[in-house]
Write an enzyme that holds these catalytic residues in place. Structure first.
Site, short mmCIF file in Angstrom:
data_model
loop_
_atom_site.label_atom_id
_atom_site.label_comp_id
_atom_site.label_asym_id
_atom_site.label_seq_id
_atom_site.Cartn_x
_atom_site.Cartn_y
_atom_site.Cartn_z
N ASP A 1 48.86 -8.71 -20.52
CA ASP A 1 47.49 -8.79 -19.98
C ASP A 1 46.01 -8.43 -20.44
O ASP A 1 45.82 -7.16 -19.39
CB ASP A 1 47.69 -9.07 -18.29
CG ASP A 1 46.52 -8.72 -16.91
OD1 ASP A 1 45.70 -9.57 -17.49
OD2 ASP A 1 46.89 -8.66 -16.43
N GLY B 1 44.41 -7.61 -9.68
CA GLY B 1 45.58 -8.38 -9.25
C GLY B 1 46.24 -7.84 -8.26
O GLY B 1 46.61 -8.03 -7.24
N LYS C 1 47.32 4.88 -8.51
CA LYS C 1 47.34 2.77 -8.04
C LYS C 1 48.14 2.61 -6.82
O LYS C 1 49.43 2.67 -6.53
CB LYS C 1 47.55 1.88 -9.08
CG LYS C 1 47.95 0.00 -8.76
CD LYS C 1 47.02 -0.53 -10.15
CE LYS C 1 49.25 -0.94 -10.90
NZ LYS C 1 48.43 -1.37 -11.54
N GLY D 1 38.84 1.43 -8.58
CA GLY D 1 39.04 -0.06 -8.94
C GLY D 1 39.80 -1.29 -8.30
O GLY D 1 40.78 -0.91 -7.33
N GLY E 1 46.24 -3.88 -7.21
CA GLY E 1 46.37 -3.24 -6.26
C GLY E 1 45.26 -2.69 -6.29
O GLY E 1 44.60 -3.01 -7.08
#
Ligand SMILES: *[C@@H]1O[C@H](CO)[C@@H](O)[C@H](O)[C@H]1NC(C)=O
Ligand SMILES: *[C@@H]1O[C@H](CO)[C@@H](O)[C@H](O)[C@H]1NC(C)=O
Ligand SMILES: *[C@@H]1O[C@H](CO)[C@@H](O)[C@H](O)[C@H]1NC(C)=O
Ligand SMILES: *[C@@H]1O[C@H](CO)[C@@H](O)[C@H](O)[C@H]1NC(C)=O
Ligand SMILES: *[C@@H]1O[C@H](CO)[C@@H](O)[C@H](O)[C@H]1NC(C)=O
Ligand SMILES: *[C@@H]1O[C@H](CO)[C@@H](O)[C@H](O)[C@H]1NC(C)=O
Ligand SMILES: *[C@@H]1O[C@H](CO)[C@@H](O)[C@H](O)[C@H]1NC(C)=O
Ligand SMILES: *[C@@H]1O[C@H](CO)[C@@H](O)[C@H](O)[C@H]1NC(C)=O
Ligand SMILES: *[C@@H]1O[C@H](CO)[C@@H](O)[C@H](O)[C@H]1NC(C)=O
Ligand SMILES: *[C@@H]1O[C@H](CO)[C@@H](O)[C@H](O)[C@H]1NC(C)=O
Ligand SMILES: *[C@@H]1O[C@H](CO)[C@@H](O)[C@H](O)[C@H]1NC(C)=O
Ligand SMILES: *[C@@H]1O[C@H](CO)[C@@H](O)[C@H](O)[C@H]1NC(C)=O
Length: 809
Positions: free
Chosen positions: A771, A653, A671, A650, A655
């Protein structure tokens, strides 16, 4: 000059021209074939492949400007003809149906792996008669593997890994005598392994793992003298290994696990002396371990677990100087644990659980200083736990449960600074719990239940702030009051203190244990009111029964006199507690305790301290609290081949997220934050925000952060890995979205609501995600959601917080 004299020259020019035009015609045809295929792809690919274009007139007027595809993206030529096509991981979406393979007669290298190509692999691909390498892995191809592939006898590499190919593996592959790599792993192939594989005499790597193959491994496999890697794990293969297996003298990696293979292992399994990884776990193998394995000093990994092997482990194994990982669990081995295991200097994991091992744990094991994982549970071990185990500075998981161990828990356990999991349950241990146990800052699981431990719980256990999964001290003879420091364990999810002799009250500090999901204090001598924590409100009576005089608002318990609440609860928060408003909102029972006001007031201090903690961990460079940081960093780098896109699952924004299978077998999501090119303040802030938010909270619907690492090159966050990926992704795939029926969607919605409720009302200070989107909701196998990506999360300041409280009540 006469015409006659001119004629040969003219002829010559004419000839040359026609040659050029033919030549141009061939390359033109190649270009047209590529463009034709491009036009069949998804519109998004069109702009990406914008270099793949023919001038309009070129299609009609063949002899105008010669176009050459040789500089097109991903295209390579030799002698003016297309020989290579390499478009990996560029998001190609479409089929191969419009690909006119006959028009690319010189193509020798075709690599389209890591895209979204689907449909069948057309039979006409066999028209690529010069093809040597074909890699279509990591796509969504379906249907059968074309029989005609057997005609491309030039093939050396054939890779269809991670598709949905079905049907049988064609026997025609037997004609591919130059093939060195055959990789068909993780598809849906059925039927038996065709005996013709034995004709592919050049094979060095055969991977047909994770399919639905049945039947035996054919004896013809013995012809593959050069075979180095054999991977058949995760099929339904049966029967015994053919004796011809012994002829595979170049075998280095052999993965047989998760089948139903039976019989004994071939005697000379390591004849070549270069076998490194032998994994036969989870089969039905029986008999003794072959002599050939005993002296196989090249082994780095040996997994025989979950079979029916018998024999005396004292005699059947030797010293493996380079071995890293040994698992002999779930067999019928007997004998004693040899002190020789300690001579395996590089061993990080030794697992011999669930056998019939007798005798003592040899103190010499304390010399195997690289051990991370020692599991000797469910055997017949006797004697004391050697204090020398305290020398195993890297130990991460020590599981000795369900044996007949006696004596005290050695104080040296406090030296195990990396210990995350300690299970000594169901033994005959006695004496007191050493207070040094509180020195293990990374402990997330502690089980000392079912022993004869006595004395009080050392208050130092309250320092194990990483404790998360379980604290189980049940079924001992522990007594005295429960230390109030246990209330500091605000990550703890399960607490079992039942079947002891604890007296006094359950400490009011237990109100703060926000993560508790399950608690059991039954069968003690406790009295007084239950704490206010959510779990105490929701637990059934059995969790509290058989005590002296517990009271509370639970059916079966006596209600507490109001005054009792006030007078018995010590501390500054008594008034707040009395006035605590409790709100239950439908299914999402959400409790707002005004004591949080106190916590908020003190929150500055608490937060400051946490900040300092995070800060100092940052300086440490690595802090992966369930593991040995440095090793895990190396492990992650290795598991992702240095963060290869192949392992990317995946991108966000802040990483890129990778899937990493650590050498312990544990799967984590990593990540990697974008810091290299842009070491901006913003990124550093995101990194810290995420750590700060996630290290404070634990909830079943919030993604678990296992650790982080801050480094000049990389800032990494290590999370639990969730099988189904993000909700957003799932909804984007029609089949998956359909599978996500209303019932499952309700699970998802409830889970998200629970997480938000927890963050907004149960955390102090409250955490605002800021978010939340379907891409930041991950799903586990059972569609239970986890809110993730706290990169922009904020801890609410006191003032803005007040508004929330007002709003709430
Ligand atoms: C194919 O292309 C990818 C990405 O452009 C590149 O990393 C890789 O090295 C190429 N492979 C070969 C064999 O040329
Ligand atoms: C291409 O392959 C198909 C199927 O294998 C075959 O029928 C066809 O004749 C081939 N075309 C050429 C031009 O070779
Ligand atoms: C190999 O090719 C020959 C000739 O094309 C064919 O007769 C034979 O059946 C093929 N072998 C296998 C194992 O398919
Ligand atoms: C294997 O077959 C079983 C039933 O025959 C099916 O449920 C399963 O999904 C198949 N697995 C794979 C990997 O194709
Ligand atoms: C295995 O090797 C032995 C000795 O080299 C040979 O006699 C035997 O035929 C081989 N078996 C197979 C199946 O290749
Ligand atoms: C075995 O491996 C070695 C080293 O890679 C190689 O030289 C040898 O040819 C291989 N043996 C066979 C039978 O392929
Ligand atoms: C074997 O199967 C078990 C259970 O399904 C799974 O957890 C494990 O990862 C599998 N191991 C391998 C090597 O496939
Ligand atoms: C193991 O011993 C057997 C005979 O005892 C020998 O043939 C073989 O080469 C040995 N293997 C290694 C790896 O030492
Ligand atoms: C042990 O592991 C280290 C690091 O992984 C390696 O450098 C060393 O060569 C290994 N030692 C042996 C005897 O394999
Ligand atoms: C296992 O082997 C050792 C060493 O030969 C021996 O002392 C012991 O009695 C054996 N144990 C069993 C259960 O056979
Ligand atoms: C374990 O070993 C003991 C003594 O050697 C034997 O009596 C017992 O049956 C064995 N248990 C199992 C489950 O094999
Ligand atoms: C520790 O090992 C035991 C037994 O192998 C396992 O069940 C447990 O999950 C492990 N704990 C952690 C935290 O990995």
């Amino acid at each position: 000059m006469s015409f006659k004299a001119l004629f040969p020259l003219f002829f010559c020019i004419l000839l040359q021209f026609s040659f050029i035009s033919n030549f141009a015609g061939a390359i033109q045809q190649e270009a047209e074939a590529l463009v034709e295929w491009k036009q069949s792809l998804h519109s998004l690919n069109q702009s990406f492949l914008s270099s793949w274009s023919l001038p309009r007139d070129a299609l009609t007027a063949k002899n105008s400007n010669v176009i050459t595809p040789c500089h097109w993206l991903g295209v390579g030529c030799e002698n003016g003809s297309v020989t290579r096509l390499n478009l990996t991981n560029v998001g190609l979406t479409g089929t191969l149906y419009a690909f006119n393979f006959s028009s690319l007669p010189n193509l020798s290298f075709l690599d389209l792996h890591d895209n979204n190509l689907f449909g069948n692999i057309p039979s006409s691909i066999s028209n690529l008669t010069k093809l040597t390498s074909l890699h279509l892995g990591n796509n969504q191809f379906t249907g059968k593997m074309p029989e005609d592939l057997g005609k491309i006898t030039t093939l050396t590499n054939l890779n269809f890994i991670n598709n949905f190919l079905s049907g049988q593996i064609p026997s025609s592959l037997g004609n591919l005598t130059s093939l060195t790599l055959l990789i068909l792993g993780n598809n849906r192939f059925v039927g038996t392994i065709p005996p013709e594989v034995g004709y592919m005499i050049s094979l060095t790597e055969l991977r047909i793992n994770l399919n639905n193959l049945t039947g035996p491994i054919p004896p013809s496999i013995g012809n593959l003298r050069g075979l180095k890697t054999l991977s058949v794990y995760g099929n339904k293969l049966s029967g015994s290994l053919p004796k011809e297996f012994d002829n595979l003298t170049n075998l280095t990696l052999c993965f047989l696990s998760n089948n139903t293979l039976s019989g004994s292992l071939p005697e000379k399994i390591c004849q070549g002396g270069i076998l490194q990884d032998f994994c036969a776990s989870n089969n039905r193998f029986s008999g003794t371990v072959p002599k050939g394995l005993k002296n196989c000093t090249s082994l780095t990994r040996l997994r025989l677990d979950r079979n029916n092997f018998v024999g005396n482990i004292t005699e059947d194994f030797a010293v493996y100087p380079v071995v890293d990982y040994i698992d002999l669990s779930y067999n019928n081995f007997e004998g004693e644990i040899s002190s020789d295991w300690a001579k395996c200097k590089n061993m990080t994991s030794l697992k011999i659980s669930d056998n019939n091992i007798t005798g003592k744990i040899p103190p010499e094991l304390g010399k195997a200083t690289k051990l991370h994982y020692l599991d000797l549970s469910s055997n017949q071990l006797v004697g004391e736990i050697p204090k020398e185990l305290g020398n195993l500075k890297s130990l991460f998981n020590l599981t000795l449960s369900n044996n007949k161990l006696s004596g005290n828990i050695p104080r040296e356990v406090g030296n195990l600074l990396d210990l995350a999991s300690l299970d000594l349950g169901a033994n005959g241990l006695n004496g007191t719990i050493p207070e040094e146990i509180g020195n293990c800052p990374k402990m997330i699981y502690l089980n000392l239940s079912r022993n004869g431990l006595n004395g009080v719980i050392p208050w130092q256990i309250g320092s194990l702030v990483s404790l998360q999964v379980l604290l189980d001290l049940s079924r001992n003879s522990l007594s005295g009051e429960i230390p109030l420091q246990l209330g500091n364990l605000d990550n703890l999810e399960e607490l079992d203190l039942s079947h002891n002799n604890f007296s006094g009250q359950i400490p009011s500090t237990f109100d703060q244990m926000q993560s508790l999901i399950s608690v059991d204090v039954s069968y003690n001598n406790l009295e007084g009111p239950l704490p206010y924590g959510k779990v105490f409100m929701n637990s059934p009576l059995v969790s509290f029964m058989e005590n002296k005089a517990l009271c509370g608002n639970i059916t079966g318990l006596i209600p507490c006199p109001r005054a009792l609440n006030f007078s018995k609860r010590k501390g500054k928060n008594a008034v707040a507690l009395i006035t605590a408003p409790i709100l239950g909102v439908g299914v999402f029972v959400c409790i707002v305790v005004a004591v949080a006001l106190y916590l908020l007031k003190g929150g500055r201090g608490v937060k400051g301290e946490k900040n300092r903690k995070v800060g100092s961990q940052r300086e440490n460079m690595f802090s992966i609290w369930s593991f040995d940081g440095k090793l895990v960093y190396e492990d992650i780098k290795q598991a992702t081949k240095g963060f290869d896109v192949k392992y990317c699952i995946g991108e966000g924004g802040h990483g890129t997220v990778y899937k990493a299978v650590l050498s312990t077998g544990q799967i984590v999501a990593v990540k990697k934050l974008k810091t290299i090119q842009n070491p901006s303040f913003e990124n550093a802030k995101n990194f810290e925000a995420e750590i700060e938010a996630l290290s404070k909270i634990r909830h079943r619907n919030i993604v678990k952060l296992n650790g982080f690492c801050s480094h000049a090159q990389h800032s990494l966050l290590v999370y639990e890995y969730l099988e189904r990926g993000s909700l957003g992704k799932l909804l984007g795939i029609e089949k998956e979205a359909r599978e996500l029926d209303w019932e499952k969607r309700v699970i998802v919605i409830k889970g998200i609501a629970n997480a938000l409720c927890y963050m907004h009302y149960d955390c102090s200070p409250p955490i605002i995600h800021r978010d939340l989107s379907s891409n930041n909701v991950l799903l586990d196998r059972d569609y239970e959601p986890r809110v993730s990506d706290f990169g922009t999360a904020r801890l609410l300041s006191l003032d803005s917080c007040r508004n929330i409280w007002l709003h709430c009540s």
